[in-house]
Design an enzyme around this catalytic site. Structure first.
Site, short mmCIF file in Angstrom:
data_model
loop_
_atom_site.label_atom_id
_atom_site.label_comp_id
_atom_site.label_asym_id
_atom_site.label_seq_id
_atom_site.Cartn_x
_atom_site.Cartn_y
_atom_site.Cartn_z
N ASP A 525 43.63 38.64 47.11
CA ASP A 525 45.08 38.78 47.72
C ASP A 525 45.23 38.41 49.11
OD1 ASP A 525 44.88 39.99 45.39
OD2 ASP A 525 46.38 41.95 45.80
N GLU A 759 40.16 53.05 44.65
CA GLU A 759 40.22 51.53 44.62
C GLU A 759 39.51 51.07 45.62
OE1 GLU A 759 44.16 50.18 45.28
OE2 GLU A 759 44.04 48.25 44.43
C1 6A9 Z 1 51.80 46.05 41.68
C2 6A9 Z 1 52.62 48.09 41.39
C3 6A9 Z 1 53.92 51.21 40.13
C4 6A9 Z 1 44.64 44.12 43.19
O1 6A9 Z 1 42.71 46.08 40.19
C5 6A9 Z 1 43.85 45.12 39.63
C6 6A9 Z 1 44.26 44.22 40.84
C7 6A9 Z 1 42.97 43.32 41.16
O2 6A9 Z 1 42.61 42.15 39.96
C8 6A9 Z 1 43.13 42.49 42.40
O3 6A9 Z 1 41.91 41.89 42.83
N1 6A9 Z 1 44.60 45.05 42.18
C9 6A9 Z 1 43.52 43.51 43.63
O4 6A9 Z 1 43.65 42.88 44.74
C10 6A9 Z 1 45.70 45.77 41.80
C11 6A9 Z 1 47.15 45.11 41.61
C12 6A9 Z 1 48.31 45.87 41.17
C13 6A9 Z 1 49.34 44.88 41.23
C14 6A9 Z 1 50.70 45.62 40.54
C15 6A9 Z 1 52.75 46.72 40.99
C16 6A9 Z 1 53.10 49.24 40.42
O5 6A9 Z 1 53.90 49.96 40.80
#
Ligand code: 6A9
Length: 789
Positions: A525, A759
């Site tokens: 990100d 996380e």
């Molecule tokens: C946003 C929010 C209720 C971010 O673990 C999943 C991903 C990874 O693949 C990525 O590397 N996470 C990491 O930087 C989380 C992404 C969540 C995005 C959704 C919406 C929902 O609101």
């Protein structure tokens, strides 16, 4: 005309599925072909619920609420961080036959257990057992309502059977895939042998206009007019689902889409703790069942499965023989179980777009059997997360891994693209803000599924349990045509400006608004990249992912007797340490680095801007943060020290005698740079963007905190270099011990302290932060404990 024709046919490409035969037969998840895996806790987004692996399954689940409490609306259903539970998650789950979950609410704990029993032609039976116990801190035993429900997803029917006036004793039903079935609600008891406890009953029978509406329907039907009057206590009004058709119903009907409607039945039981309740699902075609799976038989079955689970866990991970304490082992079992219990079966269509489409299009409907990063905040499939998930799950159950990978590859389009975030179906979509829904076909995500495939191949040669790994070969054979296309897609769409260099597409475009435009596609990100995105960039992490992938392509091709020389050749080129140094070694930073149009002299400045009429707050000058660039960018190394600079080491591209390893190991161990007592931080303390927010509303994410997936790769690489002859072998071996211990201790102690796996972890305090529970890649801690890499 020709141009128009081309345009419209090109615009369809993004939604055209890949033509090779599917990896999984269309009926592979049916009760006939896979009865053991038909029913499961495949609804990770709810605290407790089960469905079948079918596109339009009958859903079963449970909501609950505390009665007579000060806060009125404490209805629990979907996993929400806002519920502020003290902790919840599967303590044991074998991914197949049973599970034990503990949910700690404010004054009481619910244990939710299930056991399956295979028989008949439709996936067999199951029994749930819910046990409620008050906490010793509770002033008096709380009265709780459990609301068990069944919902039909546009097909199938549910019929209610009443006992007395308002006790729903059972539901009978029918659906295409389940045939006839019966769900029985047993009365609450204190213990297995005691007689029923006093309880009040309510029920609701209605039509739901969509599965994402179930919570609202229950909430809107609640009424305070019911009286709870235990034999030896005061009469009190309690809240219950109303047996009458709720008023809102007609209103909703007007707007309802009849194609989405389905029967929805709720059984509410209101009872004081402590108690235990069982719910039975019995399949109509299971005619020769020896007995009912209830009471002492259920207890026996549970005990048997628990014992088997414990044996298998020790056989695979060996934590007892390594001398871990019982509480550590309990934690590790919970981390694995919650990943297994977090497997979901999703069905629906993504929303996608290519440069040839003016508006987003609907992708063909498809199924996805996948683990999820987080049951509360993102209960859906993420491409690069899944590769990490399957590293752990493949140790436990390689068949599960093959099926998950098969599902992902069957979602590939004709170009070789697999959408990164899978938001399938209305229920999943209802959880995602609009701006995140559309997936673009120029965007990649690290091809970590290759890591999982690498593990499957290694099992072929090393695993003593041959029966378990044997199906991998035919699986790879079916996968191969799609795998080739997937690899080729990366190799052609994500190339960089120089030969053998690579570049992530899809960086943020509106550069004024961000301190550093994000690269969501890389998975990292907001990790700092070139300040001014351009086609001149090259990304070292992607280079390494391709080096790794080409090698695994070569191994798989060779294994299958397919031409493999080109992959091998490419692998040799991409792993050539001299080429890597030419493309990515920054003499200034003494580290590997991205290259691009870049300046370090950027900052966010508060600026007064005039918001034009029609916008919210128009006509008032408002202050907002805007990026100011104090020195023009030029082509140069980006020189950010952190996870990205470690990739040649993380993915073991570096030769053991590479002098670069010395710098890398030194930077890693330096507390002013990457080292913390809790694991490696994502960005060096010395970097100008360390812990800087990207916009007013966007706090630092991959700019300091400790992430477990990358730390897992680091521990694994240290293990590799520590066991390979070379000038840095001893140094690596020593760091291995230290880093491994730090990570395990922190993830474990945060779990004990907060009730959750997280996380990410603060690099200054070690505290868990971000979404929770996060038993996606943070559960890789189990592999570090077991030292299985
Ligand atoms: C946003 C929010 C209720 C971010 O673990 C999943 C991903 C990874 O693949 C990525 O590397 N996470 C990491 O930087 C989380 C992404 C969540 C995005 C959704 C919406 C929902 O609101």
């Amino acid at each position: 005309f020709y141009a128009l024709y081309m345009r419209s046919s090109l615009s369809k490409r993004v939604v055209t599925l890949h033509p090779s035969p599917r990896v999984l037969d269309a009926n592979s998840t049916t009760a006939k072909v896979s009865s053991e895996r038909f029913w499961g806790s495949y609804r990770p987004q709810v605290y407790f619920g089960m469905k079948t692996r079918s596109p339009r399954s009958i859903l079963t689940g449970m909501m609950w609420m505390r009665q007579f409490s000060n806060s009125d609306m404490n209805l629990r259903h979907t996993c929400e961080q806002g519920d502020h539970l003290q902790g919840y998650g599967w303590l044991m789950h074998d991914g197949l036959t049973f599970g034990v979950q503990e949910i700690r609410d404010n004054d009481f704990t619910l244990t939710t257990e299930f056991v399956k029993r295979i028989g008949g032609d439709h996936g067999g039976d199951w029994t749930w057992r819910i046990t409620a116990k008050q906490h010793s801190s509770a002033p008096q035993p709380p009265v709780i309502s459990l609301m068990f429900y069944a919902a039909a997803d546009t097909q199938g029917s549910l019929h209610t059977h009443m006992e007395e006036r308002n006790r729903l004793a059972s539901i009978t039903g029918f659906s295409e895939e389940l045939g006839n079935f019966k769900i029985t609600f047993r009365k609450p008891v204190t213990g297995e042998l005691s007689s029923p406890k006093y309880a009040s009953y309510n029920y609701l029978q209605t039509l739901s206009p969509g599965l994402e509406k179930l919570t609202d329907i229950v909430k809107l039907s609640l009424n305070r007019r019911f009286v709870y009057s235990p034999p030896s206590g005061e009469k009190r009004h309690y809240i219950g689902v109303d047996t009458y058709k709720p008023h809102h119903h007609q209103n909703q009907q007007k707007h309802a889409d009849p194609r989405k409607e389905g029967d929805f039945v709720v059984h509410q039981v209101t009872v004081q703790t402590p108690f235990q309740i069982e719910v039975l699902f019995e399949s109509g075609s299971f005619t020769n069942r020896p007995n009912q799976l209830v009471g002492s038989i259920m207890t026996q079955e549970l005990e048997k499965r628990k014992a088997e689970f414990n044996l298998k866990f020790e056989k695979i991970f060996g934590l007892e023989s390594k001398g871990f304490s019982q509480t550590h082992i309990k934690f590790a079992k919970a981390a694995l179980s919650n990943m297994l219990g977090g497997m979901g079966y999703f069905y629906g269509e993504s929303v996608v777009q290519s440069v040839y489409n003016e508006y987003p299009l609907l992708y063909p409907e498809g199924a996805l059997f996948t683990a999820v990063p987080s049951r509360s905040f993102f209960p859906r499939g993420f491409l690069w997360d899944e590769g990490f998930h399957q590293l752990l799950l493949s140790k436990w159950d390689p068949q599960l891994t093959r099926e998950a990978i098969g599902h992902w590859f069957d979602l590939m389009n004709i170009e070789g693209w697999i959408p990164r975030e899978q938001i399938l179906g209305d229920e999943a979509r209802s959880k995602v803000p609009a701006e995140f829904i559309v997936q673009r076909n120029e965007n990649a995500n690290p091809p970590t599924l290759f890591l999982a495939l690498q593990e499957l191949i290694e099992q072929l040669t090393s695993r003593s349990d041959e029966a378990v790994s044997k199906p991998t070969l035919p699986f790879l054979r079916r996968l191969f045509p799609r795998l080739k296309t997937w690899f080729e897609w990366y190799n052609t769409t994500q190339t960089g400006p120089k030969p053998n260099s690579y570049r992530w597409r899809g960086r943020d475009k509106d550069t004024n608004l961000y301190l550093n435009p994000k690269t969501l596609t890389s998975g990292l990100d907001d990790y700092p990249r070139a300040s001014h995105p351009s086609a001149d960039e090259r990304h070292v992490d992607l280079h390494c992912w391709m080096a790794l992938s080409s090698g695994i392509m070569a191994s798989i091709a060779q294994l299958l007797g397919e031409p493999h020389e080109d992959y091998k050749l490419q692998h040799n080129v991409l792993t050539d340490n001299n080429l890597l140094d030419d493309l990515h070694w920054s003499e200034q930073l003494h580290a590997y680095s991205d290259y691009g149009n870049h300046t370090q002299n950027v900052s966010l400045q508060r600026e007064k801007v005039y918001v034009p009429p029609g916008q919210p707050r128009h006509q008032f000058p408002v202050a907002r943060l805007v990026r100011s660039v104090r020195r023009a960018p030029k082509l140069q190394y980006v020189n950010a020290l952190g996870y990205v600079s470690l990739f040649p080491f993380l993915l073991q591209i570096l030769q053991p005698d590479s002098s670069k390893l010395e710098h890398i190991l030194r930077d890693m161990r330096d507390p002013n740079k990457l080292w913390t007592p809790f694991g490696l931080r994502s960005l060096s303390k010395t970097d100008p963007l360390y812990m800087e927010r990207n916009t007013e509303h966007d706090p630092p994410y991959w700019r300091g905190p400790v992430w477990i997936n990358i730390n897992y790769l680091a521990v694994r690489a240290l293990y590799h270099y520590g066991n390979t002859e070379g000038p840095y072998q001893e140094k690596a071996a020593a760091l291995y011990k230290e880093l491994r211990t730090n990570i395990i201790n922190n993830v474990y102690s945060q779990y004990v302290e907060t009730g959750y796996v997280w996380e990410q972890y603060s690099d200054s305090t070690g505290r868990g932060q971000g979404s929770h529970p996060f038993t996606g890649w943070s559960s890789l801690t189990v592999l570090m404990m077991a030292e299985h890499y």
